[in-house]
Design an enzyme around this catalytic site. Sequence first.
Site, PDB file in Angstrom:
ATOM      1  N   HIS A  99      -1.077  46.167 -23.576  1.00 33.22           N
ATOM      2  CA  HIS A  99      -2.004  45.205 -22.968  1.00 33.22           C
ATOM      3  C   HIS A  99      -1.234  44.309 -22.001  1.00 33.22           C
ATOM      4  O   HIS A  99      -0.078  43.954 -22.249  1.00 33.22           O
ATOM      5  CB  HIS A  99      -2.695  44.364 -24.056  1.00 33.22           C
ATOM      6  CG  HIS A  99      -3.844  43.587 -23.508  1.00 33.22           C
ATOM      7  ND1 HIS A  99      -3.672  42.403 -22.823  1.00 33.22           N
ATOM      8  CD2 HIS A  99      -5.171  43.856 -23.502  1.00 33.22           C
ATOM      9  CE1 HIS A  99      -4.861  41.968 -22.435  1.00 33.22           C
ATOM     10  NE2 HIS A  99      -5.790  42.828 -22.822  1.00 33.22           N
ATOM     11  N   GLU A 169      -7.275  48.140 -16.926  1.00 33.33           N
ATOM     12  CA  GLU A 169      -7.556  46.705 -16.982  1.00 33.33           C
ATOM     13  C   GLU A 169      -6.809  46.001 -15.850  1.00 33.33           C
ATOM     14  O   GLU A 169      -5.633  45.619 -16.018  1.00 33.33           O
ATOM     15  CB  GLU A 169      -7.094  46.123 -18.327  1.00 33.33           C
ATOM     16  CG  GLU A 169      -7.882  46.602 -19.510  1.00 33.33           C
ATOM     17  CD  GLU A 169      -7.993  45.515 -20.588  1.00 33.33           C
ATOM     18  OE1 GLU A 169      -9.113  45.244 -21.011  1.00 33.33           O
ATOM     19  OE2 GLU A 169      -6.974  44.940 -20.970  1.00 33.33           O
TER      20      GLU A 169
HETATM   21  P1  13P Z   1     -11.868  39.604 -20.820  1.00 32.86           P
HETATM   22  O1  13P Z   1     -13.052  40.485 -21.103  1.00 32.86           O
HETATM   23  O2  13P Z   1     -11.909  38.311 -21.566  1.00 32.86           O
HETATM   24  O3  13P Z   1     -11.621  39.452 -19.351  1.00 32.86           O
HETATM   25  O4  13P Z   1     -10.579  40.370 -21.411  1.00 32.86           O
HETATM   26  C1  13P Z   1     -10.371  41.695 -21.065  1.00 32.86           C
HETATM   27  C2  13P Z   1      -9.257  42.209 -21.877  1.00 32.86           C
HETATM   28  O5  13P Z   1      -8.123  41.854 -21.682  1.00 32.86           O
HETATM   29  C3  13P Z   1      -9.588  43.139 -22.969  1.00 32.86           C
HETATM   30  O6  13P Z   1      -8.458  43.743 -23.499  1.00 32.86           O
END
Ligand code: 13P
Length: 258
Positions: A99, A169
């Site tokens: 992450h 992401e």
């Molecule tokens: P948000 O949905 O709060 O932007 O976070 C995304 C995330 O990092 C999920 O792993």
Amino acid sequence: MNRTKKSFLVAGNWKMNPSSHKEAKKIFKEIKSVAQKSRTVQTVVFPPFVYLNEITNDVIKKCSLGAQDIFWEEEGSYTGQISASMIKSYKAQYVLLGHSELRALGETDAVINKKLKTVLKHELKPIVCVGEQIRDTEGWYLHTIKTQIEVCFVGIAKKSIKDIVIAYEPVWAIGKGATREATKEEAGEMAIYIKRVISTLYDTATASIVRVIYGGSVNTKNCMSFLEAGHVDGLLVGRESLSSKKFGEIIGLVDGIK
Ligand code: 13P
């Protein structure tokens, strides 16, 4: 929508929330009550490690549990680390790897690669996160994603790819500090690009089975747009997954996709 097999993964990453185990148990139970009715959605919740014990007895097939990270060694003198066997004993099936918030603390692609090998060895299901810091106009962000995948997947056998989920992401779209939301085109194009990188590393047949999900400011209003084009196989939700009402609504909307 052009799909033969309609199944989506909707994952909720709670990060370092909520602040009490009672609250964690309550939110999970409420999410589970929606998740168990879904036909096409596999829900996974990633609570902090310390709440796994609280939630483990509520886990059902449609609503699984995952760990937000794992250490690659089996046991030993590794202060603060959690092993694959430890999380497995709480019925966690999934593990989030790489992450961006861990990468920001120094986690490298080489470390993620070691963790990925351990996760697969223990027959857990990894969700490997990739994402660029910024979207430059020259397209260097594509190079960033390609390198992340190449290094994270070193030594990963072709037969394991079907068990791996890749979460795109983009860092600029995550959390309260997001500069803006990603568009459905940006998410869809990147899902195609990620599959292309996998096809270069393996082959096109392997690329066609790898699942790519999208995460970054996903909410009840935009969740459907990311899935509409058909290239994205699910969602990784942060903030909205802490509200059982909103997360339940997302699960319900995705389940309604024909
Ligand atoms: P948000 O949905 O709060 O932007 O976070 C995304 C995330 O990092 C999920 O792993």
